[in-house]
Write a protein that holds these residues in place. Structure first.
Motif, PDB file in Angstrom:
ATOM      1  N   ALA A  32       3.247   3.354  -7.044  1.00 51.37           N
ATOM      2  CA  ALA A  32       4.334   3.609  -7.985  1.00 51.37           C
ATOM      3  C   ALA A  32       5.650   3.691  -7.228  1.00 51.37           C
ATOM      4  O   ALA A  32       5.673   3.768  -6.002  1.00 51.37           O
ATOM      5  CB  ALA A  32       4.083   4.899  -8.744  1.00 51.37           C
ATOM      6  N   GLU A  33       6.739   3.682  -7.996  1.00 49.94           N
ATOM      7  CA  GLU A  33       8.071   3.763  -7.408  1.00 49.94           C
ATOM      8  C   GLU A  33       8.698   5.102  -7.765  1.00 49.94           C
ATOM      9  O   GLU A  33       8.447   5.658  -8.838  1.00 49.94           O
ATOM     10  CB  GLU A  33       8.931   2.616  -7.936  1.00 49.94           C
ATOM     11  N   GLU A  34       9.496   5.596  -6.867  1.00 49.74           N
ATOM     12  CA  GLU A  34      10.211   6.856  -7.041  1.00 49.74           C
ATOM     13  C   GLU A  34      10.935   6.884  -8.393  1.00 49.74           C
ATOM     14  O   GLU A  34      11.427   5.868  -8.869  1.00 49.74           O
ATOM     15  CB  GLU A  34      11.220   6.950  -5.890  1.00 49.74           C
ATOM     16  N   ASN A  35      10.952   8.045  -9.020  1.00 48.19           N
ATOM     17  CA  ASN A  35      11.602   8.320 -10.309  1.00 48.19           C
ATOM     18  C   ASN A  35      10.856   7.753 -11.517  1.00 48.19           C
ATOM     19  O   ASN A  35      11.303   7.925 -12.641  1.00 48.19           O
ATOM     20  CB  ASN A  35      13.060   7.844 -10.336  1.00 48.19           C
ATOM     21  N   HIS A  36       9.722   7.080 -11.310  1.00 49.56           N
ATOM     22  CA  HIS A  36       8.907   6.610 -12.423  1.00 49.56           C
ATOM     23  C   HIS A  36       7.852   7.663 -12.746  1.00 49.56           C
ATOM     24  O   HIS A  36       7.737   8.675 -12.065  1.00 49.56           O
ATOM     25  CB  HIS A  36       8.240   5.271 -12.073  1.00 49.56           C
ATOM     26  N   ASN A  37       7.053   7.415 -13.781  1.00 50.04           N
ATOM     27  CA  ASN A  37       5.968   8.304 -14.183  1.00 50.04           C
ATOM     28  C   ASN A  37       4.644   7.599 -13.943  1.00 50.04           C
ATOM     29  O   ASN A  37       4.583   6.357 -13.950  1.00 50.04           O
ATOM     30  CB  ASN A  37       6.072   8.657 -15.665  1.00 50.04           C
ATOM     31  N   ASN A  92       1.810  17.039 -16.819  1.00 50.74           N
ATOM     32  CA  ASN A  92       1.341  17.259 -18.175  1.00 50.74           C
ATOM     33  C   ASN A  92      -0.114  16.826 -18.256  1.00 50.74           C
ATOM     34  O   ASN A  92      -0.462  15.718 -17.857  1.00 50.74           O
ATOM     35  CB  ASN A  92       2.197  16.463 -19.165  1.00 50.74           C
ATOM     36  N   CYS A  93      -0.963  17.714 -18.772  1.00 48.96           N
ATOM     37  CA  CYS A  93      -2.384  17.396 -18.926  1.00 48.96           C
ATOM     38  C   CYS A  93      -2.672  17.143 -20.397  1.00 48.96           C
ATOM     39  O   CYS A  93      -2.296  17.937 -21.260  1.00 48.96           O
ATOM     40  CB  CYS A  93      -3.240  18.563 -18.423  1.00 48.96           C
ATOM     41  N   ASP A  94      -3.364  16.056 -20.678  1.00 54.46           N
ATOM     42  CA  ASP A  94      -3.784  15.741 -22.042  1.00 54.46           C
ATOM     43  C   ASP A  94      -5.059  16.540 -22.319  1.00 54.46           C
ATOM     44  O   ASP A  94      -6.162  16.117 -21.984  1.00 54.46           O
ATOM     45  CB  ASP A  94      -4.020  14.234 -22.175  1.00 54.46           C
ATOM     46  N   LYS A  95      -4.912  17.709 -22.920  1.00 57.10           N
ATOM     47  CA  LYS A  95      -6.052  18.613 -23.141  1.00 57.10           C
ATOM     48  C   LYS A  95      -6.995  18.121 -24.234  1.00 57.10           C
ATOM     49  O   LYS A  95      -8.141  18.547 -24.302  1.00 57.10           O
ATOM     50  CB  LYS A  95      -5.552  20.018 -23.426  1.00 57.10           C
ATOM     51  N   ASP A  96      -6.527  17.216 -25.089  1.00 54.47           N
ATOM     52  CA  ASP A  96      -7.372  16.703 -26.171  1.00 54.47           C
ATOM     53  C   ASP A  96      -8.564  15.895 -25.659  1.00 54.47           C
ATOM     54  O   ASP A  96      -9.586  15.815 -26.326  1.00 54.47           O
ATOM     55  CB  ASP A  96      -6.550  15.832 -27.131  1.00 54.47           C
ATOM     56  N   VAL A  97      -8.429  15.283 -24.494  1.00 54.92           N
ATOM     57  CA  VAL A  97      -9.510  14.430 -23.997  1.00 54.92           C
ATOM     58  C   VAL A  97     -10.458  15.164 -23.043  1.00 54.92           C
ATOM     59  O   VAL A  97     -11.431  14.585 -22.584  1.00 54.92           O
ATOM     60  CB  VAL A  97      -8.949  13.153 -23.324  1.00 54.92           C
ATOM     61  N   SER A 108       5.476  13.110 -13.764  1.00 58.63           N
ATOM     62  CA  SER A 108       6.759  12.459 -14.076  1.00 58.63           C
ATOM     63  C   SER A 108       7.756  12.620 -12.935  1.00 58.63           C
ATOM     64  O   SER A 108       7.591  13.460 -12.066  1.00 58.63           O
ATOM     65  CB  SER A 108       7.340  13.025 -15.382  1.00 58.63           C
ATOM     66  N   ARG A 109       8.784  11.784 -12.998  1.00 62.70           N
ATOM     67  CA  ARG A 109       9.863  11.783 -11.993  1.00 62.70           C
ATOM     68  C   ARG A 109       9.293  11.804 -10.575  1.00 62.70           C
ATOM     69  O   ARG A 109       9.556  12.721  -9.800  1.00 62.70           O
ATOM     70  CB  ARG A 109      10.818  12.956 -12.233  1.00 62.70           C
ATOM     71  N   LEU A 110       8.499  10.793 -10.263  1.00 62.83           N
ATOM     72  CA  LEU A 110       7.829  10.733  -8.962  1.00 62.83           C
ATOM     73  C   LEU A 110       8.801  10.824  -7.799  1.00 62.83           C
ATOM     74  O   LEU A 110       9.924  10.334  -7.878  1.00 62.83           O
ATOM     75  CB  LEU A 110       7.033   9.434  -8.844  1.00 62.83           C
ATOM     76  N   ARG A 111       8.325  11.437  -6.727  1.00 64.12           N
ATOM     77  CA  ARG A 111       9.073  11.552  -5.475  1.00 64.12           C
ATOM     78  C   ARG A 111       8.222  10.941  -4.368  1.00 64.12           C
ATOM     79  O   ARG A 111       6.995  10.893  -4.482  1.00 64.12           O
ATOM     80  CB  ARG A 111       9.331  13.021  -5.142  1.00 64.12           C
ATOM     81  N   THR A 112       8.850  10.540  -3.292  1.00 60.37           N
ATOM     82  CA  THR A 112       8.083   9.948  -2.187  1.00 60.37           C
ATOM     83  C   THR A 112       7.119  10.971  -1.594  1.00 60.37           C
ATOM     84  O   THR A 112       6.040  10.609  -1.142  1.00 60.37           O
ATOM     85  CB  THR A 112       9.010   9.393  -1.090  1.00 60.37           C
ATOM     86  N   GLU A 113       7.463  12.265  -1.627  1.00 61.62           N
ATOM     87  CA  GLU A 113       6.559  13.282  -1.084  1.00 61.62           C
ATOM     88  C   GLU A 113       5.354  13.551  -1.980  1.00 61.62           C
ATOM     89  O   GLU A 113       4.463  14.323  -1.610  1.00 61.62           O
ATOM     90  CB  GLU A 113       7.304  14.601  -0.791  1.00 61.62           C
ATOM     91  N   ASP A 114       5.289  12.886  -3.144  1.00 61.78           N
ATOM     92  CA  ASP A 114       4.104  12.973  -3.995  1.00 61.78           C
ATOM     93  C   ASP A 114       2.983  12.061  -3.491  1.00 61.78           C
ATOM     94  O   ASP A 114       1.873  12.088  -4.016  1.00 61.78           O
ATOM     95  CB  ASP A 114       4.446  12.590  -5.441  1.00 61.78           C
ATOM     96  N   VAL A 137       3.829   6.460  -3.281  1.00 59.68           N
ATOM     97  CA  VAL A 137       5.102   6.373  -3.998  1.00 59.68           C
ATOM     98  C   VAL A 137       6.133   5.802  -3.039  1.00 59.68           C
ATOM     99  O   VAL A 137       6.408   6.376  -1.994  1.00 59.68           O
ATOM    100  CB  VAL A 137       5.561   7.756  -4.503  1.00 59.68           C
ATOM    101  N   SER A 138       6.679   4.654  -3.389  1.00 56.46           N
ATOM    102  CA  SER A 138       7.694   4.017  -2.538  1.00 56.46           C
ATOM    103  C   SER A 138       9.082   4.422  -3.020  1.00 56.46           C
ATOM    104  O   SER A 138       9.279   4.787  -4.169  1.00 56.46           O
ATOM    105  CB  SER A 138       7.537   2.493  -2.573  1.00 56.46           C
TER     106      SER A 138
END
Length: 188
Positions: A32-37, A92-97, A108-114, A137-138
């Motif tokens: 994924a890319e930084e700042n994406h979800n 965010n966890c989808d508790k319904d599933v 959300s809002r990915l960071r490179t340190e993720d 995460v790039s």
């Protein structure tokens, strides 16, 4: 940390050998890319005849320096106090599933340190297991604004020339029509 890793690995191996309870990842590697979800997903074995109140989920990120907690669920109640500050307000966890044996964690809002190895340990009354996936995460690519072609303004003299030519052609057309009518009258 190595001791915890070995214990979790041993528990994982024991549960896999017994075949009673298994946690799998939907995808072993994410890019994924930084700042994406992104949504990280795991599945686990469910037994319809047992209560889901005894569900324990502990998801963390393994890096060289630390092991921050991404998500923690204890007896079907989210324990937000144990979540690391790095992920605060971004998970965010989808508790319904969960009843269907699925864990979907949207980060959300990915960071490179993720970037790193994500592991989810799932424990129920009928077993315990874990699954892991890698997230890379790039850094966000610099997207320059598209350049618009530059249009050089017309010199004023060219604008006037166009006007004169247009008027001249119109005058010539009017003169030609008038001549045609005059000649027609003379010959009739």
């Amino acid at each position: 940390m190595k001791m915890i890793f070995r214990i979790l690995l041993l528990i994982n191996l024991i549960s896999c050998v017994s075949g009673t309870f298994v946690v799998n990842v939907t995808q072993t590697s994410y890019q994924a890319e930084e700042n994406h979800n992104i949504t990280l997903q795991w599945t686990f074995t469910t037994k319809p005849d047992t209560s889901s109140n005894s569900l324990y989920i502990y998801c963390s990120l393994f890096t060289d320096h630390k092991t921050p907690v991404l998500f923690h669920l204890y007896d079907c109640v989210e324990v937000s106090e144990s979540q690391d500050q790095q992920f605060s307000g971004r998970v965010n966890c989808d508790k319904d599933v969960l009843r269907e044996g699925q864990i979907r964690l949207q980060l959300s809002r990915l960071r490179t340190e993720d970037s790193g190895l994500y592991r989810c340990v799932v424990s129920t009354d009928y077993g315990r297991s874990s699954g892991e996936c890698q997230l890379n995460v790039s850094a966000a690519a610099d997207h320059p604004e598209p350049q618009r072609p530059t249009v050089s303004p017309e010199p004023e003299s060219q604008g006037w020339i166009g006007l004169y030519v247009g008027l001249g052609l119109t005058a010539a057309a009017v003169l030609l029509v008038t001549l045609c009518f005059a000649l027609r009258r003379c010959f009739t």
